[in-house]
Design a protein around this motif. Sequence first.
Motif, PDB file in Angstrom:
ATOM      1  N   ALA A 161      -6.609  10.666   3.918  1.00  0.00           N
ATOM      2  CA  ALA A 161      -6.031   9.994   2.761  1.00  0.00           C
ATOM      3  C   ALA A 161      -4.571   9.699   3.020  1.00  0.00           C
ATOM      4  CB  ALA A 161      -6.163  10.878   1.518  1.00  0.00           C
ATOM      5  N   CYS A 162      -3.991   8.924   2.123  1.00  0.00           N
ATOM      6  CA  CYS A 162      -2.550   8.737   2.143  1.00  0.00           C
ATOM      7  C   CYS A 162      -1.887  10.029   1.680  1.00  0.00           C
ATOM      8  CB  CYS A 162      -2.146   7.567   1.250  1.00  0.00           C
ATOM      9  SG  CYS A 162      -2.360   7.894  -0.518  1.00  0.00           S
ATOM     10  N   ALA A 163      -0.574  10.079   1.813  1.00  0.00           N
ATOM     11  CA  ALA A 163       0.135  11.329   1.518  1.00  0.00           C
ATOM     12  C   ALA A 163      -0.031  11.750   0.066  1.00  0.00           C
ATOM     13  CB  ALA A 163       1.614  11.174   1.857  1.00  0.00           C
ATOM     14  N   MET A 164      -0.182  10.797  -0.822  1.00  0.00           N
ATOM     15  CA  MET A 164      -0.319  11.145  -2.233  1.00  0.00           C
ATOM     16  C   MET A 164      -1.775  11.218  -2.665  1.00  0.00           C
ATOM     17  SD  MET A 164       2.829   8.966  -3.767  1.00  0.00           S
ATOM     18  CE  MET A 164       2.752   9.719  -5.384  1.00  0.00           C
ATOM     19  N   ASP A 165      -2.647  11.072  -1.714  1.00  0.00           N
ATOM     20  CA  ASP A 165      -4.079  11.233  -1.959  1.00  0.00           C
ATOM     21  C   ASP A 165      -4.655  10.190  -2.919  1.00  0.00           C
ATOM     22  OD1 ASP A 165      -6.314  12.560  -1.142  1.00  0.00           O
ATOM     23  OD2 ASP A 165      -6.258  14.059  -2.729  1.00  0.00           O
ATOM     24  N   HIS A 166      -4.070   9.012  -2.921  1.00  0.00           N
ATOM     25  CA  HIS A 166      -4.602   7.927  -3.763  1.00  0.00           C
ATOM     26  C   HIS A 166      -5.697   7.173  -3.043  1.00  0.00           C
ATOM     27  CE1 HIS A 166      -0.278   7.677  -5.420  1.00  0.00           C
ATOM     28  NE2 HIS A 166      -1.010   8.441  -6.194  1.00  0.00           N
ATOM     29  N   ILE A 167      -5.453   6.972  -1.755  1.00  0.00           N
ATOM     30  CA  ILE A 167      -6.299   6.077  -0.962  1.00  0.00           C
ATOM     31  C   ILE A 167      -6.913   6.920   0.130  1.00  0.00           C
ATOM     32  CG2 ILE A 167      -6.251   4.107   0.603  1.00  0.00           C
ATOM     33  CD1 ILE A 167      -3.881   3.054  -0.965  1.00  0.00           C
ATOM     34  N   THR A 183       0.858  -1.174   0.000  1.00  0.00           N
ATOM     35  CA  THR A 183       0.000   0.000   0.000  1.00  0.00           C
ATOM     36  C   THR A 183       0.893   1.222   0.000  1.00  0.00           C
ATOM     37  OG1 THR A 183      -1.728   1.209   1.175  1.00  0.00           O
ATOM     38  CG2 THR A 183      -0.105   0.071   2.535  1.00  0.00           C
ATOM     39  N   CYS A 184       0.384   2.296  -0.549  1.00  0.00           N
ATOM     40  CA  CYS A 184       1.139   3.539  -0.408  1.00  0.00           C
ATOM     41  C   CYS A 184       0.641   4.318   0.801  1.00  0.00           C
ATOM     42  CB  CYS A 184       1.070   4.381  -1.679  1.00  0.00           C
ATOM     43  SG  CYS A 184      -0.556   4.938  -2.091  1.00  0.00           S
ATOM     44  N   ALA A 185      -0.344   3.765   1.501  1.00  0.00           N
ATOM     45  CA  ALA A 185      -0.891   4.476   2.662  1.00  0.00           C
ATOM     46  C   ALA A 185      -0.034   4.194   3.894  1.00  0.00           C
ATOM     47  CB  ALA A 185      -2.333   4.083   2.897  1.00  0.00           C
TER      48      ALA A 185
HETATM   49 CU   LIG Z   1      -0.945   6.915  -1.819  1.00  0.00          CU
END
Ligand SMILES: [Cu+2]
Length: 131
Positions: A118-124, A81-83
């Motif tokens: 959200a995650c830092a990159m705002d994907h999740i 996950t990127c979260a």
């Molecule tokens: Cu992300």
Amino acid sequence: MKTILMGALAALALTAAMPTAAHGGATKAAPESKPAAAPADKNGVRTVELTVTSKGFEPANVQVKAGHPVRLVVTRKTDKTCATELILEDLGVNQPLPLDTPVTVEFTPSETGTLRYACAMDHISGIVTVQ
Ligand SMILES: [Cu+2]
């Protein structure tokens, strides 16, 4: 580790939530099937458990009550996950999510509406609905 962040709302604090049992073993069975809206404890704090899995934040929408303190206990359970952090912009929260380690985000929502995180990159992302 203890971090205090300033947020738009009062009484916002982040603390590392150390389980009472020693962590590191697979001894703690996680209660996966809790309803999203948990009852408040005797101090009036509503504890909501969130996990990060390969599907994202689960549950992705939880409901809390305005004016009542909320304790989010967030555990990232996967590296897929990127979260790896939880950003809750409205509250100024930027909470790292170490693998398999519950971390606590506490706040008291002052008004009804939705708080998006959200995650830092705002994907999740996920939502806290304040009623
Ligand atoms: Cu992300």
